[in-house]
Motif scaffolding. Structure first.
Motif, PDB file in Angstrom:
ATOM      1  N   CYS A  63     -24.127 -31.595  40.485  1.00  0.00           N
ATOM      2  CA  CYS A  63     -24.143 -30.442  39.592  1.00  0.00           C
ATOM      3  C   CYS A  63     -23.100 -30.667  38.508  1.00  0.00           C
ATOM      4  CB  CYS A  63     -23.822 -29.150  40.347  1.00  0.00           C
ATOM      5  SG  CYS A  63     -24.961 -28.759  41.694  1.00  0.00           S
ATOM      6  N   VAL A  64     -23.409 -30.231  37.304  1.00  0.00           N
ATOM      7  CA  VAL A  64     -22.488 -30.345  36.177  1.00  0.00           C
ATOM      8  C   VAL A  64     -22.186 -28.943  35.668  1.00  0.00           C
ATOM      9  CG1 VAL A  64     -22.111 -31.272  33.860  1.00  0.00           C
ATOM     10  CG2 VAL A  64     -23.407 -32.606  35.548  1.00  0.00           C
ATOM     11  N   THR A  65     -20.908 -28.630  35.509  1.00  0.00           N
ATOM     12  CA  THR A  65     -20.517 -27.296  35.080  1.00  0.00           C
ATOM     13  C   THR A  65     -19.371 -27.366  34.083  1.00  0.00           C
ATOM     14  OG1 THR A  65     -19.638 -25.155  35.817  1.00  0.00           O
ATOM     15  CG2 THR A  65     -18.978 -27.085  37.065  1.00  0.00           C
ATOM     16  N   ARG A  66     -19.353 -26.408  33.160  1.00  0.00           N
ATOM     17  CA  ARG A  66     -18.192 -26.234  32.308  1.00  0.00           C
ATOM     18  C   ARG A  66     -17.054 -25.641  33.141  1.00  0.00           C
ATOM     19  NH1 ARG A  66     -18.693 -22.266  29.303  1.00  0.00           N
ATOM     20  NH2 ARG A  66     -20.766 -21.536  29.886  1.00  0.00           N
ATOM     21  N   LEU A  67     -15.838 -26.037  32.843  1.00  0.00           N
ATOM     22  CA  LEU A  67     -14.690 -25.450  33.519  1.00  0.00           C
ATOM     23  C   LEU A  67     -14.267 -24.200  32.770  1.00  0.00           C
ATOM     24  CD1 LEU A  67     -12.447 -28.506  34.479  1.00  0.00           C
ATOM     25  CD2 LEU A  67     -13.782 -27.050  35.992  1.00  0.00           C
ATOM     26  N   CYS A  68     -14.269 -23.083  33.470  1.00  0.00           N
ATOM     27  CA  CYS A  68     -13.839 -21.820  32.863  1.00  0.00           C
ATOM     28  C   CYS A  68     -12.936 -21.097  33.847  1.00  0.00           C
ATOM     29  CB  CYS A  68     -15.038 -20.964  32.462  1.00  0.00           C
ATOM     30  SG  CYS A  68     -16.098 -20.489  33.840  1.00  0.00           S
ATOM     31  N   LEU A  69     -12.214 -20.110  33.355  1.00  0.00           N
ATOM     32  CA  LEU A  69     -11.201 -19.445  34.168  1.00  0.00           C
ATOM     33  C   LEU A  69     -11.791 -18.727  35.372  1.00  0.00           C
ATOM     34  CD1 LEU A  69      -8.782 -18.014  31.443  1.00  0.00           C
ATOM     35  CD2 LEU A  69      -8.572 -20.108  32.797  1.00  0.00           C
ATOM     36  N   GLY A 107     -18.009 -37.185  45.659  1.00  0.00           N
ATOM     37  CA  GLY A 107     -17.271 -37.628  44.488  1.00  0.00           C
ATOM     38  C   GLY A 107     -17.306 -36.573  43.402  1.00  0.00           C
ATOM     39  N   TRP A 108     -16.464 -36.752  42.381  1.00  0.00           N
ATOM     40  CA  TRP A 108     -16.486 -35.858  41.231  1.00  0.00           C
ATOM     41  C   TRP A 108     -16.004 -36.600  39.999  1.00  0.00           C
ATOM     42  CZ3 TRP A 108     -11.587 -35.487  39.271  1.00  0.00           C
ATOM     43  CH2 TRP A 108     -10.507 -35.532  40.145  1.00  0.00           C
ATOM     44  N   GLU A 109     -16.362 -36.056  38.840  1.00  0.00           N
ATOM     45  CA  GLU A 109     -15.919 -36.613  37.572  1.00  0.00           C
ATOM     46  C   GLU A 109     -15.519 -35.477  36.640  1.00  0.00           C
ATOM     47  OE1 GLU A 109     -17.670 -39.918  34.618  1.00  0.00           O
ATOM     48  OE2 GLU A 109     -18.653 -37.960  34.416  1.00  0.00           O
ATOM     49  N   LEU A 110     -14.309 -35.554  36.125  1.00  0.00           N
ATOM     50  CA  LEU A 110     -13.804 -34.622  35.125  1.00  0.00           C
ATOM     51  C   LEU A 110     -13.804 -35.359  33.791  1.00  0.00           C
ATOM     52  CD1 LEU A 110     -12.377 -31.908  34.426  1.00  0.00           C
ATOM     53  CD2 LEU A 110     -10.211 -33.059  34.955  1.00  0.00           C
ATOM     54  N   ARG A 111     -14.426 -34.764  32.765  1.00  0.00           N
ATOM     55  CA  ARG A 111     -14.517 -35.468  31.485  1.00  0.00           C
ATOM     56  C   ARG A 111     -14.477 -34.465  30.331  1.00  0.00           C
ATOM     57  NH1 ARG A 111     -19.804 -34.635  29.810  1.00  0.00           N
ATOM     58  NH2 ARG A 111     -21.306 -34.210  31.467  1.00  0.00           N
ATOM     59  N   TYR A 119     -15.874 -30.686  31.278  1.00  0.00           N
ATOM     60  CA  TYR A 119     -16.971 -30.576  32.245  1.00  0.00           C
ATOM     61  C   TYR A 119     -16.580 -31.250  33.555  1.00  0.00           C
ATOM     62  CZ  TYR A 119     -20.232 -28.868  28.724  1.00  0.00           C
ATOM     63  OH  TYR A 119     -20.871 -28.103  27.776  1.00  0.00           O
ATOM     64  N   LEU A 120     -17.090 -30.679  34.637  1.00  0.00           N
ATOM     65  CA  LEU A 120     -16.901 -31.248  35.966  1.00  0.00           C
ATOM     66  C   LEU A 120     -18.265 -31.550  36.571  1.00  0.00           C
ATOM     67  CD1 LEU A 120     -15.056 -31.933  38.430  1.00  0.00           C
ATOM     68  CD2 LEU A 120     -15.479 -29.575  39.192  1.00  0.00           C
ATOM     69  N   ARG A 121     -18.470 -32.793  36.997  1.00  0.00           N
ATOM     70  CA  ARG A 121     -19.655 -33.148  37.770  1.00  0.00           C
ATOM     71  C   ARG A 121     -19.219 -33.385  39.207  1.00  0.00           C
ATOM     72  NH1 ARG A 121     -20.784 -38.612  37.045  1.00  0.00           N
ATOM     73  NH2 ARG A 121     -20.142 -38.929  39.211  1.00  0.00           N
ATOM     74  N   PHE A 122     -19.866 -32.696  40.142  1.00  0.00           N
ATOM     75  CA  PHE A 122     -19.541 -32.957  41.545  1.00  0.00           C
ATOM     76  C   PHE A 122     -20.796 -33.390  42.292  1.00  0.00           C
ATOM     77  CE2 PHE A 122     -20.114 -28.380  40.969  1.00  0.00           C
ATOM     78  CZ  PHE A 122     -20.931 -27.994  42.014  1.00  0.00           C
ATOM     79  N   ASP A 123     -20.654 -34.478  43.050  1.00  0.00           N
ATOM     80  CA  ASP A 123     -21.738 -35.072  43.820  1.00  0.00           C
ATOM     81  C   ASP A 123     -21.646 -34.593  45.263  1.00  0.00           C
ATOM     82  OD1 ASP A 123     -22.482 -36.680  41.554  1.00  0.00           O
ATOM     83  OD2 ASP A 123     -20.788 -37.978  42.034  1.00  0.00           O
TER      84      ASP A 123
END
Length: 259
Positions: A63-69, A107-111, A119-123
């Motif tokens: 899943c890919v999500t924007r990071l928000c508060l 796993g995850w990716e912060l970019r 954005y955060l992608r988490f597997d």
């Protein structure tokens, strides 16, 4: 994400708390998995296949999500211990509603790119999936501030860098934990990254709300290219051999591990 004009929803359940995730992409899918069942000794019987896990499925995807508060703390907590502590996702695709339980992070990716949203992608991976009760409502996402990557949000050896225009931080959980930091920047005289084969301390701070601190970064690869006669674009990949600590800023201003 919208399908047929209706908004799809993704809800993260951890510690009996539901958090709506403003996701932009998901690839969750279910694959049937069977294992052979050996026949009894002394009997000539065909080899049987039996399903593994609930309903004999394997759940994988990302899943890919924007990071928000509004979703920052649960996602930061997921980045910290989601590989060891199971969690649940409720997914409403409009055409179907599924519940994935006992998931674990693989796993995850912060970019992010300069002046754009992070954005955060988490597997994820799991073996339990079921239809969701249609009487159960969806958690509504409350619009809130999105974390954006600006100049100076990455510090190298304690000094903010205004030269990095893109980064990605990837963490993979397997037999060992692998963490890779990739930095994009234009070549400039005097930049601390130019000859840095090892960096003792790197920190990424987004929106003064999320911080990732890393130590012992070792250069893996270096590439450079140019698209004009004046600027050389550099990409450096570092392996993080030390800590990779995810922190969120508390109300009192202190940086703490997410709870």
């Amino acid at each position: 994400m919208y399908i047929y004009g209706s908004e799809c929803t993704l809800t993260l359940i951890r510690d009996d708390r539901a958090t709506a995730i403003p996701y932009s992409l998901e690839t969750l899918r279910e694959e049937r998995t069977d294992v052979p069942l050996d026949p009894l000794v002394g009997y000539i019987l065909p080899l049987s296949m039996i399903p593994v896990g609930a309903a004999g499925v394997k759940v994988i995807g990302c899943c890919v999500t924007r990071l928000c508060l509004s979703s920052l703390k649960p996602l930061a907590s997921l980045m910290t211990d989601g590989y060891a502590k199971p969690f649940t996702l409720h997914l409403n695709r409009i055409v179907e509603r599924r519940v994935y339980t006992s998931l674990r992070l693989t796993g995850w990716e912060l970019r992010a790119s300069r002046d754009e949203s992070a954005y955060l992608r988490f597997d994820v991976e799991g073996r339990e999936a079921a239809d969701r009760d249609h009487a159960t409502g969806d958690a509504s996402w409350v619009q809130s501030q999105t974390l954006t990557f600006y100049d100076g949000d990455i510090s190298v050896l304690g000094e903010p860098s205004c030269n990095i225009y893109r980064f990605s931080l990837t963490r993979i959980y397997g037999d060992a934990i692998s963490t890779i930091l990739q930095l994009h920047y234009p070549l400039k005289e005097g930049d601390v990254l130019n000859n840095a084969r090892e960096i003792g301390d790197v920190a990424i701070t987004l929106g003064d709300s999320l911080r990732v601190r890393m130590t012992n970064a070792v250069l893996l690869s270096f590439t450079a290219k140019t698209d004009n006669a004046e600027e050389i674009l550099v990409v450096r990949r570092y392996r993080i051999d030390g800590i990779c600590l995810v922190e969120v800023r508390a109300e009192d201003g202190a940086w703490d591990a997410p709870l």
